[in-house]
Design a protein around this motif. Structure first.
Motif, short mmCIF file in Angstrom:
data_model
loop_
_atom_site.label_atom_id
_atom_site.label_comp_id
_atom_site.label_asym_id
_atom_site.label_seq_id
_atom_site.Cartn_x
_atom_site.Cartn_y
_atom_site.Cartn_z
N UNK A 1 14.05 10.32 -6.89
CA UNK A 1 14.29 10.09 -5.47
C UNK A 1 15.76 10.32 -5.14
N UNK A 2 16.66 9.82 -5.98
CA UNK A 2 18.09 10.02 -5.76
C UNK A 2 18.46 11.50 -5.82
N UNK A 6 12.68 1.74 4.67
CA UNK A 6 12.97 0.60 3.79
C UNK A 6 14.20 -0.16 4.29
N UNK A 7 15.19 0.56 4.80
CA UNK A 7 16.38 -0.10 5.34
C UNK A 7 16.01 -0.96 6.53
N UNK A 49 14.43 -3.69 -0.89
CA UNK A 49 15.23 -3.08 -1.94
C UNK A 49 14.62 -1.75 -2.40
N UNK A 50 15.34 -0.65 -2.18
CA UNK A 50 14.82 0.67 -2.54
C UNK A 50 14.71 0.84 -4.05
N UNK A 51 15.53 0.14 -4.82
CA UNK A 51 15.47 0.26 -6.27
C UNK A 51 14.14 -0.30 -6.80
N UNK A 52 13.71 -1.41 -6.21
CA UNK A 52 12.41 -1.97 -6.60
C UNK A 52 11.27 -1.10 -6.09
N UNK A 71 0.84 -1.20 0.00
CA UNK A 71 0.00 0.00 0.00
C UNK A 71 0.87 1.25 0.00
N UNK A 72 1.91 1.22 0.83
CA UNK A 72 2.82 2.36 0.90
C UNK A 72 3.49 2.63 -0.43
N UNK A 73 3.84 1.58 -1.14
CA UNK A 73 4.47 1.74 -2.45
C UNK A 73 3.50 2.37 -3.45
N UNK A 74 2.24 1.97 -3.41
CA UNK A 74 1.24 2.54 -4.31
C UNK A 74 1.03 4.03 -4.03
#
Length: 303
Positions: free
Chosen positions: A162-163, A144-145, A150-153, A10-13
């Motif tokens: 983001x970077x 995420x850590x 994986x932050x890239x995913x 959910x957080x990713x969405x």
């Protein structure tokens, strides 16, 4: 009821929607989506340890606690047990209390929560979109850590943005801390010789009564200052004669100079200000310091 993976998904969405709002320069929509995303992922970090950590601590919180733990609660006919969980601010506080490192200062966290509240509830108030987005990325990456994800995913198509936001925030942070040091150095330099002497004598006396491991020369003016922070247990190390000595560490979170009035708060400012971040001390001395600051503690809960 609350699943770590579901909360993370959910957080990713919501993060995707927040980054789209950032690119569209829609501040209110960004604050709303970023706030929800952060709360979901922060809750995932809590659930990873125990769903009970989501329960609000109020007089009527037992039904919420029981439901979060998967227990059946007997209620009156026609009623359903209500599950009340903590909000973002309390979630942050609980994560920090159990040792989760969030790469943002207290001020940055407060500003982010304010931006989220303005976007959610409306009313007077505005926030800097670029600064808030940078804080959002740093906070999310910290969570995420903790989740070992994986932050890239996670960031996916928004990884480059983001970077860029994160790197820009870190640069601005370093510049801000360097300005604090420069201002403090100039402040002390502008004093008369007599004023400097008085301050140095006072600082020497104040620092002298503190244990040696808390003393540190100010990176701005070179005069003695004081470190403070949290004592945590370290592994046993052997001395030269072969006998074991139990050590502890002071994780520095604050520095104060009595001469130029430099004050560095938080581990990120400590690092950027070239102040020693960790000091090794004997376990007995650490316990003595914990007890001196809070007589109700005996050091047994030292991490």
């Amino acid at each position: 009821m609350f699943d770590e993976r579901q909360l993370l998904d959910d957080g990713r969405n919501y993060t995707f929607r927040a980054m789209q709002a950032y690119l569209d320069e829609s501040a209110d929509m960004f604050g709303l989506q970023a706030g929800v995303a952060t709360e979901r992922i922060a809750k995932a970090c809590l659930v990873r340890r125990s769903p009970a950590l989501l329960a609000e601590l109020q007089s009527n919180s037992f039904s919420s606690l029981a439901a979060l733990l998967g227990l059946t609660v007997v209620t009156l006919p026609g009623q359903r047990p209500k599950v009340r969980t903590v909000g973002l601010q309390v979630a942050f506080a609980r994560l920090q209390a159990i040792g989760v490192q969030i790469d943002a200062s207290r001020e940055s966290l407060e500003k982010f929560i304010e931006a989220r509240n303005w976007s959610t509830h409306g009313g007077a108030g505005e926030f800097d979109l670029e600064e808030t987005a940078a804080n959002f990325v740093k906070i999310i990456d910290s969570l995420l850590a903790d989740l070992h994800f994986d932050r890239y995913s996670f960031w996916h198509v928004h990884l480059a943005q983001a970077d860029r936001l994160k790197n820009g925030a870190e640069q601005r942070h370093r510049e801000r801390v360097h300005k604090l040091l420069a201002d403090a150095a100039q402040r002390f330099k502008s004093l008369s010789e007599a004023e400097c002497s008085i301050l140095q004598t006072r600082a020497t006396l104040l620092v002298f009564v503190e244990p040696k491991h808390r003393r540190f020369d100010c990176p701005a003016c070179g005069n003695p200052g004081l470190l403070s922070g949290e004592y945590v247990s370290a592994q046993n190390l052997a001395s030269e004669d072969g006998e074991g000595i139990q050590w502890a560490m002071l994780e520095v979170e604050d520095f104060l100079c009595y001469c130029c009035e430099l004050r560095l708060n938080g581990r990120s400012e400590i690092h950027a200000g070239n102040v020693q971040p960790i000091v090794t001390v004997t376990h007995d001395e650490a316990i003595a310091q914990v007890y001196a600051s809070d007589p109700d503690q005996d050091g047994s809960d030292m991490q």
